[in-house]
Design an enzyme around this catalytic site. Structure first.
Site, PDB file in Angstrom:
ATOM      1  N   CYS A 151      23.210  84.945  78.458  1.00 17.48           N
ATOM      2  CA  CYS A 151      22.848  83.376  79.225  1.00 17.48           C
ATOM      3  C   CYS A 151      21.695  83.473  78.714  1.00 17.48           C
ATOM      4  O   CYS A 151      20.964  83.727  78.448  1.00 17.48           O
ATOM      5  CB  CYS A 151      24.219  83.527  80.254  1.00 17.48           C
ATOM      6  SG  CYS A 151      23.291  81.678  80.901  1.00 17.48           S
ATOM      7  N   HIS A 152      20.765  83.737  80.017  1.00 22.99           N
ATOM      8  CA  HIS A 152      19.195  83.490  80.041  1.00 22.99           C
ATOM      9  C   HIS A 152      18.294  85.256  79.996  1.00 22.99           C
ATOM     10  O   HIS A 152      17.505  85.493  79.709  1.00 22.99           O
ATOM     11  CB  HIS A 152      18.535  83.149  81.574  1.00 22.99           C
ATOM     12  CG  HIS A 152      18.893  81.482  81.812  1.00 22.99           C
ATOM     13  ND1 HIS A 152      20.282  81.267  81.655  1.00 22.99           N
ATOM     14  CD2 HIS A 152      17.625  80.490  81.896  1.00 22.99           C
ATOM     15  CE1 HIS A 152      19.721  80.042  81.938  1.00 22.99           C
ATOM     16  NE2 HIS A 152      18.848  79.156  82.028  1.00 22.99           N
TER      17      HIS A 152
END
Length: 212
Positions: free
Chosen positions: A128-129
């Site tokens: 994800c991030h």
């Protein structure tokens, strides 16, 4: 080393790794605001395979997750990033969350820890991030990875090739896009870590390879 880019296609969803990671030590680097499922789910999958997990963070005590639109569960910190080194672990996992990687990427010790892992050739997995902190290592030029879509431009500016796949494996780097990819991400990191462990037991063997 594993020299190709893999676009993951699920093989056996029921695949099991009964305690094949006994004695394998994995660091999860995170701080407040990590995405709850992106830490707890991979941690559970790795522990089910026998791995020992340390939560490594910026401060002692507990760190709190973010879950959907509010704060979620907390987890105890095992080690401070200033106390650990790559030599302590066989693999590194970087959960996402909007708040978590943004705090880690401005901490010099955290960036140094991740940079050393990237250079070591040991497995580094991020979802994800999470790849935001990988940008700070300045080691992404020529690498192929995926992430939450909003990081696409940042990663390309760092010299990486960004692809839209649920899991991407580029040498020692394993990345996924979002919480929906967690089942494929978990399967891939367990398989990669098992292979990495097995190769470490063979004189002269390095890295890992996956047959997908």
């Amino acid at each position: 080393m594993f020299d190709n880019i893999l676009h993951f296609k699920p093989r056996h969803k029921e695949e099991q790794f009964p305690k094949e990671l006994m004695g394998y030590h994995v660091a999860f680097l995170a701080t407040h605001g990590f995405e709850q499922s992106e830490l707890f789910d991979p941690k559970e999958a790795l522990e089910a395979a026998g791995a020992t997990i340390d939560i490594v963070s910026l401060e002692a005590g507990k760190i709190k997750s973010w879950h959907h639109k509010d704060w979620g569960k907390s987890i105890a910190v095992d080690r401070l990033v200033e106390e650990v080194s790559v030599a302590d672990y066989q693999a590194l996992v970087l959960p996402g969350g909007v708040i978590n990687p943004d705090a880690l990427r401005i901490d010099n010790k955290a960036v140094e820890f991740v940079r050393d892992f990237m250079k070591s050739g040991k497995p580094v997995a991020s979802i994800c991030h999470g790849p935001q902190i990988l940008i700070e290592t300045r080691l992404l030029k020529g690498r192929t990875l995926t992430s939450w879509p909003s990081l696409k431009t940042d990663l390309k500016n760092a010299g990486a090739k960004w692809i839209d796949e649920e899991v991407c494996v580029d040498n020692n780097l394993i990345t996924s896009r979002m919480p929906a990819d967690i089942p494929a991400f978990n399967m891939t990191i367990v398989r990669a870590f098992v292979d990495s462990r097995n190769r470490s037991l063979v004189p002269g063997a390095h890295g890992f390879s996956l047959i997908l």
